[in-house]
Design a protein around this motif. Structure first.
Motif, PDB file in Angstrom:
ATOM      1  N   THR A  93       0.840  -1.198   0.000  1.00 20.93           N
ATOM      2  CA  THR A  93       0.000   0.000   0.000  1.00 20.93           C
ATOM      3  C   THR A  93       0.873   1.245   0.000  1.00 20.93           C
ATOM      4  OG1 THR A  93      -0.126   0.106   2.420  1.00 20.93           O
ATOM      5  CG2 THR A  93      -1.815  -1.212   1.291  1.00 20.93           C
ATOM      6  N   ASN A  94       0.268   2.366  -0.383  1.00 24.50           N
ATOM      7  CA  ASN A  94       0.940   3.657  -0.245  1.00 24.50           C
ATOM      8  C   ASN A  94      -0.112   4.716   0.065  1.00 24.50           C
ATOM      9  OD1 ASN A  94      -0.307   4.287  -2.676  1.00 24.50           O
ATOM     10  ND2 ASN A  94       1.575   4.307  -3.884  1.00 24.50           N
ATOM     11  N   GLU A  95       0.236   5.979  -0.091  1.00 25.19           N
ATOM     12  CA  GLU A  95      -0.679   7.058   0.286  1.00 25.19           C
ATOM     13  C   GLU A  95      -1.838   7.224  -0.691  1.00 25.19           C
ATOM     14  OE1 GLU A  95       2.857   9.130  -1.832  1.00 25.19           O
ATOM     15  OE2 GLU A  95       2.421   7.308  -0.666  1.00 25.19           O
ATOM     16  N   PHE A  96      -1.838   6.478  -1.786  1.00 25.59           N
ATOM     17  CA  PHE A  96      -2.900   6.602  -2.782  1.00 25.59           C
ATOM     18  C   PHE A  96      -3.877   5.425  -2.763  1.00 25.59           C
ATOM     19  CE2 PHE A  96       0.885   8.714  -4.596  1.00 25.59           C
ATOM     20  CZ  PHE A  96       0.425  10.020  -4.573  1.00 25.59           C
ATOM     21  N   GLY A  97      -3.439   4.293  -2.244  1.00 25.77           N
ATOM     22  CA  GLY A  97      -4.311   3.127  -2.240  1.00 25.77           C
ATOM     23  C   GLY A  97      -3.539   1.839  -2.040  1.00 25.77           C
ATOM     24  N   ALA A  98      -4.083   0.752  -2.565  1.00 23.29           N
ATOM     25  CA  ALA A  98      -3.476  -0.567  -2.403  1.00 23.29           C
ATOM     26  C   ALA A  98      -3.117  -1.145  -3.768  1.00 23.29           C
ATOM     27  CB  ALA A  98      -4.437  -1.505  -1.674  1.00 23.29           C
ATOM     28  N   PHE A  99      -2.163  -2.050  -3.745  1.00 23.87           N
ATOM     29  CA  PHE A  99      -1.723  -2.710  -4.970  1.00 23.87           C
ATOM     30  C   PHE A  99      -1.882  -4.214  -4.780  1.00 23.87           C
ATOM     31  CE2 PHE A  99       0.104   1.418  -4.895  1.00 23.87           C
ATOM     32  CZ  PHE A  99       0.099   1.849  -6.213  1.00 23.87           C
ATOM     33  N   LEU A 100      -2.659  -4.834  -5.671  1.00 25.56           N
ATOM     34  CA  LEU A 100      -3.059  -6.229  -5.529  1.00 25.56           C
ATOM     35  C   LEU A 100      -2.300  -7.115  -6.498  1.00 25.56           C
ATOM     36  CD1 LEU A 100      -6.921  -5.600  -5.405  1.00 25.56           C
ATOM     37  CD2 LEU A 100      -5.276  -5.500  -3.518  1.00 25.56           C
ATOM     38  N   ASN A 101      -1.909  -8.270  -6.014  1.00 18.43           N
ATOM     39  CA  ASN A 101      -1.202  -9.245  -6.850  1.00 18.43           C
ATOM     40  C   ASN A 101      -2.211  -9.983  -7.717  1.00 18.43           C
ATOM     41  OD1 ASN A 101       0.330 -11.239  -7.989  1.00 18.43           O
ATOM     42  ND2 ASN A 101       0.833 -12.267  -6.076  1.00 18.43           N
ATOM     43  N   ARG A 113     -10.776   5.283  -2.846  1.00 15.54           N
ATOM     44  CA  ARG A 113     -12.195   5.524  -3.114  1.00 15.54           C
ATOM     45  C   ARG A 113     -12.929   4.261  -3.542  1.00 15.54           C
ATOM     46  NH1 ARG A 113      -9.659   7.370  -7.829  1.00 15.54           N
ATOM     47  NH2 ARG A 113     -10.495   6.450  -9.774  1.00 15.54           N
ATOM     48  N   GLU A 114     -12.191   3.234  -3.967  1.00 17.61           N
ATOM     49  CA  GLU A 114     -12.803   1.990  -4.403  1.00 17.61           C
ATOM     50  C   GLU A 114     -12.680   0.881  -3.358  1.00 17.61           C
ATOM     51  OE1 GLU A 114     -14.651   1.680  -6.938  1.00 17.61           O
ATOM     52  OE2 GLU A 114     -14.262   3.609  -7.914  1.00 17.61           O
ATOM     53  N   GLN A 115     -12.257   1.237  -2.148  1.00 13.89           N
ATOM     54  CA  GLN A 115     -12.131   0.256  -1.077  1.00 13.89           C
ATOM     55  C   GLN A 115     -13.289   0.398  -0.096  1.00 13.89           C
ATOM     56  OE1 GLN A 115      -8.207   0.428   0.748  1.00 13.89           O
ATOM     57  NE2 GLN A 115      -7.233   0.895  -1.215  1.00 13.89           N
ATOM     58  N   LYS A 116     -13.759  -0.722   0.431  1.00 15.03           N
ATOM     59  CA  LYS A 116     -14.807  -0.684   1.448  1.00 15.03           C
ATOM     60  C   LYS A 116     -14.228  -0.369   2.814  1.00 15.03           C
ATOM     61  CE  LYS A 116     -18.269  -3.624  -0.687  1.00 15.03           C
ATOM     62  NZ  LYS A 116     -19.140  -4.806  -0.517  1.00 15.03           N
ATOM     63  N   GLN A 117     -13.038  -0.872   3.055  1.00 25.03           N
ATOM     64  CA  GLN A 117     -12.266  -0.495   4.227  1.00 25.03           C
ATOM     65  C   GLN A 117     -10.810  -0.515   3.790  1.00 25.03           C
ATOM     66  OE1 GLN A 117     -14.105  -3.565   4.535  1.00 25.03           O
ATOM     67  NE2 GLN A 117     -12.369  -4.743   3.801  1.00 25.03           N
ATOM     68  N   ARG A 118      -9.942   0.146   4.552  1.00 20.29           N
ATOM     69  CA  ARG A 118      -8.549   0.231   4.149  1.00 20.29           C
ATOM     70  C   ARG A 118      -7.956  -1.177   3.999  1.00 20.29           C
ATOM     71  NH1 ARG A 118      -5.973   5.338   4.447  1.00 20.29           N
ATOM     72  NH2 ARG A 118      -7.610   6.813   3.880  1.00 20.29           N
ATOM     73  N   MET A 119      -7.464  -1.448   2.813  1.00 22.33           N
ATOM     74  CA  MET A 119      -6.867  -2.747   2.550  1.00 22.33           C
ATOM     75  C   MET A 119      -5.517  -2.857   3.259  1.00 22.33           C
ATOM     76  SD  MET A 119      -7.774  -3.375  -1.471  1.00 22.33           S
ATOM     77  CE  MET A 119      -9.455  -3.738  -1.993  1.00 22.33           C
ATOM     78  N   GLU A 120      -5.210  -4.070   3.714  1.00 20.03           N
ATOM     79  CA  GLU A 120      -3.974  -4.308   4.443  1.00 20.03           C
ATOM     80  C   GLU A 120      -3.117  -5.339   3.720  1.00 20.03           C
ATOM     81  OE1 GLU A 120      -4.596  -5.146   8.593  1.00 20.03           O
ATOM     82  OE2 GLU A 120      -6.469  -3.991   8.609  1.00 20.03           O
ATOM     83  N   ARG A 121      -1.833  -5.127   3.765  1.00 15.78           N
ATOM     84  CA  ARG A 121      -0.889  -6.026   3.108  1.00 15.78           C
ATOM     85  C   ARG A 121      -1.037  -7.456   3.635  1.00 15.78           C
ATOM     86  NH1 ARG A 121       5.726  -5.224   3.013  1.00 15.78           N
ATOM     87  NH2 ARG A 121       6.199  -7.091   1.782  1.00 15.78           N
ATOM     88  N   GLY A 122      -1.064  -8.416   2.718  1.00 17.13           N
ATOM     89  CA  GLY A 122      -1.170  -9.815   3.094  1.00 17.13           C
ATOM     90  C   GLY A 122      -2.581 -10.343   3.180  1.00 17.13           C
ATOM     91  N   LYS A 123      -3.583  -9.460   3.178  1.00 17.28           N
ATOM     92  CA  LYS A 123      -4.970  -9.902   3.250  1.00 17.28           C
ATOM     93  C   LYS A 123      -5.560 -10.006   1.843  1.00 17.28           C
ATOM     94  CE  LYS A 123      -6.091  -8.302   7.903  1.00 17.28           C
ATOM     95  NZ  LYS A 123      -7.061  -7.548   8.747  1.00 17.28           N
ATOM     96  N   THR A 124      -6.566 -10.865   1.707  1.00 13.27           N
ATOM     97  CA  THR A 124      -7.193 -11.123   0.413  1.00 13.27           C
ATOM     98  C   THR A 124      -8.554 -10.433   0.338  1.00 13.27           C
ATOM     99  OG1 THR A 124      -6.065 -13.251   0.228  1.00 13.27           O
ATOM    100  CG2 THR A 124      -7.997 -12.925  -1.165  1.00 13.27           C
ATOM    101  N   ALA A 140      -8.764  -2.000  -9.759  1.00 13.64           N
ATOM    102  CA  ALA A 140      -9.692  -2.905  -9.081  1.00 13.64           C
ATOM    103  C   ALA A 140     -10.616  -2.091  -8.191  1.00 13.64           C
ATOM    104  CB  ALA A 140      -8.926  -3.921  -8.248  1.00 13.64           C
ATOM    105  N   THR A 141     -11.793  -2.619  -7.956  1.00 10.88           N
ATOM    106  CA  THR A 141     -12.710  -2.018  -6.994  1.00 10.88           C
ATOM    107  C   THR A 141     -13.267  -3.104  -6.092  1.00 10.88           C
ATOM    108  OG1 THR A 141     -14.768  -0.786  -6.671  1.00 10.88           O
ATOM    109  CG2 THR A 141     -14.633  -2.177  -8.629  1.00 10.88           C
ATOM    110  N   ALA A 142     -13.324  -2.804  -4.809  1.00 16.43           N
ATOM    111  CA  ALA A 142     -13.953  -3.720  -3.857  1.00 16.43           C
ATOM    112  C   ALA A 142     -15.451  -3.446  -3.740  1.00 16.43           C
ATOM    113  CB  ALA A 142     -13.284  -3.594  -2.489  1.00 16.43           C
ATOM    114  N   LYS A 143     -15.896  -2.366  -4.349  1.00 18.83           N
ATOM    115  CA  LYS A 143     -17.321  -2.028  -4.338  1.00 18.83           C
ATOM    116  C   LYS A 143     -17.979  -2.721  -5.522  1.00 18.83           C
ATOM    117  CE  LYS A 143     -16.369   2.375  -2.042  1.00 18.83           C
ATOM    118  NZ  LYS A 143     -16.478   3.844  -2.079  1.00 18.83           N
ATOM    119  N   VAL A 144     -18.111  -4.017  -5.386  1.00 17.76           N
ATOM    120  CA  VAL A 144     -18.499  -4.868  -6.511  1.00 17.76           C
ATOM    121  C   VAL A 144     -19.994  -4.891  -6.784  1.00 17.76           C
ATOM    122  CG1 VAL A 144     -16.499  -6.352  -6.146  1.00 17.76           C
ATOM    123  CG2 VAL A 144     -18.660  -6.909  -5.016  1.00 17.76           C
TER     124      VAL A 144
END
Length: 219
Positions: A93-101, A113-124, A140-144
């Motif tokens: 993650t950084n100050e702009f959002g999360a980066f997903l593998n 803005r596309e996250q439901k809650q702050r994404m954390e490193r290592g979580k799916t 990607a968006t978590a607001k599916v």
């Protein structure tokens, strides 16, 4: 027509020290192959080039944007393409959002803005892969919910299949059950507890899982 974030059949037109250049194949509706397009030559980096690739060959590649936001080709297969849902792990993650593998060299960006809650490193997280309408960048968006179509029964079946895939990818087990907190369920799957219980019930009726005090298990 070139489709970013998807598989494309392109023709090899040039070989250079650092890879191959590919060009769209004319389909008759786009004029001659000599007509200029924004994607006249797309690089397939050398690490993806094999001895069986030759000038004039047509090959299927996946197209996305590299770290410099240039369109690039790869023979690798991402976990999901544009228009698909997938469980993706947060790599950083950084100050702009999360980066997903998502299985490619460059991770897939999910802005705050596309996250439901702050994404954390290592979580799916369960996300939808899309192309941003303004920047045309893949994200990607978590607001599916806005991309899930159909009635409530269809949505239950859709999530039941998602849960089934999760079990297959996690040793056939999930510790979340009827008595789990709604917050824990939402954090893991981005669905309500009601939707989770309905999906569990559907899989149980289909005899695909068993339910125990410690969670659910694949049969």
């Amino acid at each position: 027509m070139i489709k970013l974030g998807d598989y494309n059949l392109l023709r090899i037109v040039k070989q250079v020290d650092f890879g191959l250049y590919l060009s769209p194949i004319a389909d008759g509706s786009q004029g001659s192959e000599d007509a200029a397009t924004p994607y006249d030559e797309i690089l397939l980096p050398k690490r993806y080039v094999t001895a069986t690739m030759h000038i004039g060959d047509e090959i299927e590649v996946f197209l996305y944007l590299d770290h410099d936001e240039r369109i690039v080709a790869t023979t690798e297969h991402p976990i999901a393409k544009v228009g698909e849902f997938a469980y993706l792990e947060c790599a950083w993650t950084n100050e702009f959002g999360a980066f997903l593998n998502w299985g490619l060299q460059k991770d897939l960006f999910c802005p705050f803005r596309e996250q439901k809650q702050r994404m954390e490193r290592g979580k799916t997280y369960y996300v939808y892969v899309m192309e941003d309408e303004k920047t045309h960048r893949l994200m990607a968006t978590a607001k599916v919910e806005r991309f899930q179509k159909g009635d409530s029964r269809r949505r239950v079946l859709d999530f039941a299949e998602q849960l089934l895939r999760y079990l297959h990818e996690n040793d056939g087990y999930c510790e979340l059950g009827d008595h789990s907190d709604a917050e824990a369920i939402s954090a893991r799957f981005q669905v309500s507890k009601k939707a989770y219980k309905r999906a569990v019930g559907d899989l149980y009726k289909r005899q695909l899982i068993t339910i125990s005090d410690d969670g659910i298990h694949l049969v």
